[in-house]
Design an enzyme around this catalytic site. Sequence first.
Site, PDB file in Angstrom:
ATOM      1  N   PRO A 745       0.803  -1.223   0.000  1.00  0.00           N
ATOM      2  CA  PRO A 745       0.000   0.000   0.000  1.00  0.00           C
ATOM      3  C   PRO A 745       0.837   1.273   0.000  1.00  0.00           C
ATOM      4  O   PRO A 745       1.967   1.282   0.501  1.00  0.00           O
ATOM      5  CB  PRO A 745      -0.775  -0.099   1.311  1.00  0.00           C
ATOM      6  CG  PRO A 745       0.070  -0.946   2.188  1.00  0.00           C
ATOM      7  CD  PRO A 745       0.859  -1.863   1.315  1.00  0.00           C
ATOM      8  N   ARG A 747      -1.145   4.900  -0.308  1.00  0.00           N
ATOM      9  CA  ARG A 747      -2.113   5.806   0.307  1.00  0.00           C
ATOM     10  C   ARG A 747      -2.503   5.413   1.726  1.00  0.00           C
ATOM     11  O   ARG A 747      -2.565   6.248   2.621  1.00  0.00           O
ATOM     12  CB  ARG A 747      -3.367   5.800  -0.574  1.00  0.00           C
ATOM     13  CG  ARG A 747      -4.493   6.668  -0.107  1.00  0.00           C
ATOM     14  CD  ARG A 747      -5.777   6.331  -0.864  1.00  0.00           C
ATOM     15  NE  ARG A 747      -5.499   6.071  -2.268  1.00  0.00           N
ATOM     16  CZ  ARG A 747      -5.481   6.996  -3.209  1.00  0.00           C
ATOM     17  NH1 ARG A 747      -5.758   8.226  -2.901  1.00  0.00           N
ATOM     18  NH2 ARG A 747      -5.203   6.681  -4.457  1.00  0.00           N
ATOM     19  N   ARG A 783      -3.772  16.703  -7.221  1.00  0.00           N
ATOM     20  CA  ARG A 783      -4.788  15.645  -7.331  1.00  0.00           C
ATOM     21  C   ARG A 783      -6.189  16.149  -7.693  1.00  0.00           C
ATOM     22  O   ARG A 783      -6.855  15.551  -8.518  1.00  0.00           O
ATOM     23  CB  ARG A 783      -4.854  14.810  -6.053  1.00  0.00           C
ATOM     24  CG  ARG A 783      -3.563  14.057  -5.773  1.00  0.00           C
ATOM     25  CD  ARG A 783      -3.701  13.180  -4.550  1.00  0.00           C
ATOM     26  NE  ARG A 783      -4.532  12.038  -4.798  1.00  0.00           N
ATOM     27  CZ  ARG A 783      -5.689  11.802  -4.218  1.00  0.00           C
ATOM     28  NH1 ARG A 783      -6.166  12.652  -3.329  1.00  0.00           N
ATOM     29  NH2 ARG A 783      -6.382  10.741  -4.506  1.00  0.00           N
ATOM     30  N   CYS A 814      -1.506  30.002 -12.760  1.00  0.00           N
ATOM     31  CA  CYS A 814      -2.156  30.564 -13.926  1.00  0.00           C
ATOM     32  C   CYS A 814      -2.798  29.458 -14.771  1.00  0.00           C
ATOM     33  O   CYS A 814      -2.320  29.131 -15.859  1.00  0.00           O
ATOM     34  CB  CYS A 814      -1.099  31.328 -14.720  1.00  0.00           C
ATOM     35  SG  CYS A 814      -1.849  32.487 -15.813  1.00  0.00           S
ATOM     36  N   GLU A 815      -3.792  28.817 -14.229  1.00  0.00           N
ATOM     37  CA  GLU A 815      -4.542  27.753 -14.905  1.00  0.00           C
ATOM     38  C   GLU A 815      -5.953  27.825 -14.359  1.00  0.00           C
ATOM     39  O   GLU A 815      -6.126  27.910 -13.136  1.00  0.00           O
ATOM     40  CB  GLU A 815      -4.004  26.350 -14.517  1.00  0.00           C
ATOM     41  CG  GLU A 815      -2.661  25.974 -15.070  1.00  0.00           C
ATOM     42  CD  GLU A 815      -2.700  25.607 -16.550  1.00  0.00           C
ATOM     43  OE1 GLU A 815      -3.789  25.239 -17.063  1.00  0.00           O
ATOM     44  OE2 GLU A 815      -1.641  25.716 -17.196  1.00  0.00           O
TER      45      GLU A 815
END
Length: 869
Positions: A745, A747, A783, A814-815
């Site tokens: 694992p 996460r 994410r 800047c997105e």
Amino acid sequence: MATNPSWVVLKFGGTSVSSRGRWETIAEVISERLTEEATGRVMVVCSALSGVTNQLEEIIAQAPRGAHHEVLAAIVQKHLRLGDDLGVDAELLLHEEFSALERLALGASLVGEVSPRVQAQILSCGELMSTRLGAAFVGGLLKEVRWMDARTLLRTVAEPHASLRRRYLSAACEASIDRELQARLAGASERVVMTQGFIASNDAGESVLLGRGGSDTSAAYLAAALQAERLEIWTDVPGMFSANPRQVATARLLKRLDYAEAQELATMGARVLHPRCLGPVREHNIALHIRCTPEPRQEGTVIAAQAVGQGPQVKAVSAKHGVTVISMETLGMWQQVGFLADTFAVFKEHGLSIDMVATSESEVSVTLDPMANALDPAALARLQRDLGRTCKARIVEGCAVVSLVGRQVRSILSQLAPALNVFEEQQIYLVSQSASDLNLSFVVDEAQADRLVSRLHQLLFGEQGPDALFGPSWEELSGRVLPQAPFADAWWRGRRDELLKLAEQGATYAYSPETLRTQAARLTSMASIDRVFFAIKANPNPEILRLLEARGLGFECVSPGEVAHIRELFPQLETGRLLFTPNFAPRREYEQGFEAGAMVTLDNLYPLEAWPEVFEGREVLVRVDPGQGAGHHRYVRTAGPKSKFGVSVEELPRLAELAEQINLKVVGLHAHVGSGVRRAGTWSSTAVFLAQCRAHFPDVRWLNLGGGLGVPERPGQEALDLGAVDASLAEFKKAHPTLELWLEPGRFLVSEAGVLLARVTQLKTKGAYHYVGLETGMNSLIRPALYGAYHAIVNLTRQGEAPEVEAEIVGPICESGDVLGHARWLPRCAEGDVLLLANAGSYGRAMSSRYNLREPAAEVMLPALELGE
Ligand code: ADP
Ligand code: ASP
Ligand code: MG
């Protein structure tokens, strides 16, 4: 016309009758209704205690093998405990049901089977028991409660040609006015009748059931029979939402629906109402209110003849699971007469009810709904055989129907175009649109359904604010109203002052050593697991790695850089704790892996064919593709033909041959189905699958079951039941005692241990939108932009203050995709406030960048808490 005195029917579901607190609410609701002038009398219809009908089904499954004692004892205990809490004598009140259950189960164990007739008797005990306890308790408070047996109130319609299952387990009643019953009850001195949902009697006076979830339907029949003023369905959520609120936190309450819309929603999977309960109230024009027992002041949803607004509108997205698709190809007879009639006749012969249909010139596809049909493998095989008379039938099990429900759905098809992009990567087995224009449905693989629902909901309702139809979102209600604040027990709530201080230095990832330790201990204490490897891609922070190394974990690396990182930190680490799993890597990397003393996993035949000398005489693991992907987004689903990972099962014999030629030993097999999985049976299915693959590889002694262990990310999400994972793997191990089981694992170990702290920079309001700007954005946490991932966001500075605004949480990059949280309900924020993004320990800092040449957040391991503090 309602008669005098008029009735109101109240139905309480399983979770609404399972504790003293809920029964106190029930008693309050009843007394309120009694005081309302228009509704002098109250009929209360109750479900069995939460989970009891499932346990009774377990008795039915176990009794033929004489293995029902444990679950029976659990049922008895559950009722005795509630009896104690309510201060009523459960032993005395439930004596009859307890002994009936003993007797019926014993009978079943003697004859080795349970007929549908006996099944109905066993299952009916759940509601009989809950109402006996409830009537004693409410009767003690209100003094005018009469317990009645529902089998004296509801009589089912005779269907002599229907199957026994249908007649005993899923029967129907006529939705008619029952003057005889009205007269019978008019004579009673008590103003409150309490009875059971789910059960009724047939002409022979036997117990029959109205189908799982059928208490709603019982209540609707009784409302029709009594010409009730109103039917109130009390459950665990405050109404019908634009999606299942337990799955989609931004789902909004639907304040008002008409009968047809509610019917469509219930039919398409919104479990909150049983699909059969709308017919009776609609026929008699009785308003249906959905109310919430944990939050009795919430207004809920009103379903009546007239909805809100007239225009075209999608109102909800829903999913129905466990659906089977049957595609039937004609045997080359285009324009053949009677093909449909002949084919459908076969379904009728088999007593199967078809749900959706789509036709083309040469193919007809239909779906079978598990609610309406008994679909065991033998029944499907018989169906396929008989369909063979007229067509070539292909059966696909494990599908789900994802539906958009609303009005005039067809006329807004063009607006749906962007939403339909989400289907680009999915195989759609069938598309269907109801003639009533109330739904548009897609049949897809079950594993895709939940994710699709979330995506579609986001696309269709992401911009939706409250209005006449849409009420508050679930998130908002759970944050503001429901008793538990989201993540109330999270570690960071207790370390607020330290975190606020840290944030003064600028955006920071903070890690809790205690949480890391706890998660590691939970995995290493699993009896069935022999080795745990931390997938370091989730978070290669050296302090985290040291902490996990000290607890005996190994490391899984996916690049030479990661291997070198581990080797640098732990030069002495044993080979058995270092795993290297490259994917489409160049030749040199395999050489480096072996040189570094790592165990290497192969996930393609190509390296063996092209560079056999690298592998000659060595030992490797092979990563196999289990075929079906599972996980929360397509980029994190790592199995199935569309995934680039793993060797397909068909290629294993060839791989074995190649290995033999160069004296390469395959000592381990590996599979990984996806990320963020919270279904406990996933890993034992992988183990079973890998054990089958072992046939090609006699030297296998290790099974690496991958990672993918999910953690709760949204309020109300259930955690993965690690005990259940362990138990199912222990079963597997019993059958394969020589195999070592591994997990890898990422996460699960680090996600909850990490939070991202960032200060508010600016605020902006545009129209109905409030923006809260943070000092960092997708450069620190990509994410949300990349996967649509959800991170709970809390204003730490104002912890405890009531939420007041719904805001978009954005960063300085800047997105336009630089949004960390969408439609979040927060207290009013000010410049300098510290916001906390939860569950940021995995794939947070690890995926950060210097995009826009902005440095991502720093990292800090918090000091260990003093014991006893
Ligand atoms: P009860 O035991 O009270 O009959 P159910 O479990 O049958 O309750 O139904 C309530 C559940 O329905 C909710 O907890 C929720 O998870 C689920 N549900 C599914 N879709 C919806 C929806 N669109 N709106 C509200 N609830 C939904
Ligand atoms: N107790 C039954 C079930 O769980 C009926 C109901 O609760 O509606 O299916
Ligand atoms: Mg229900």
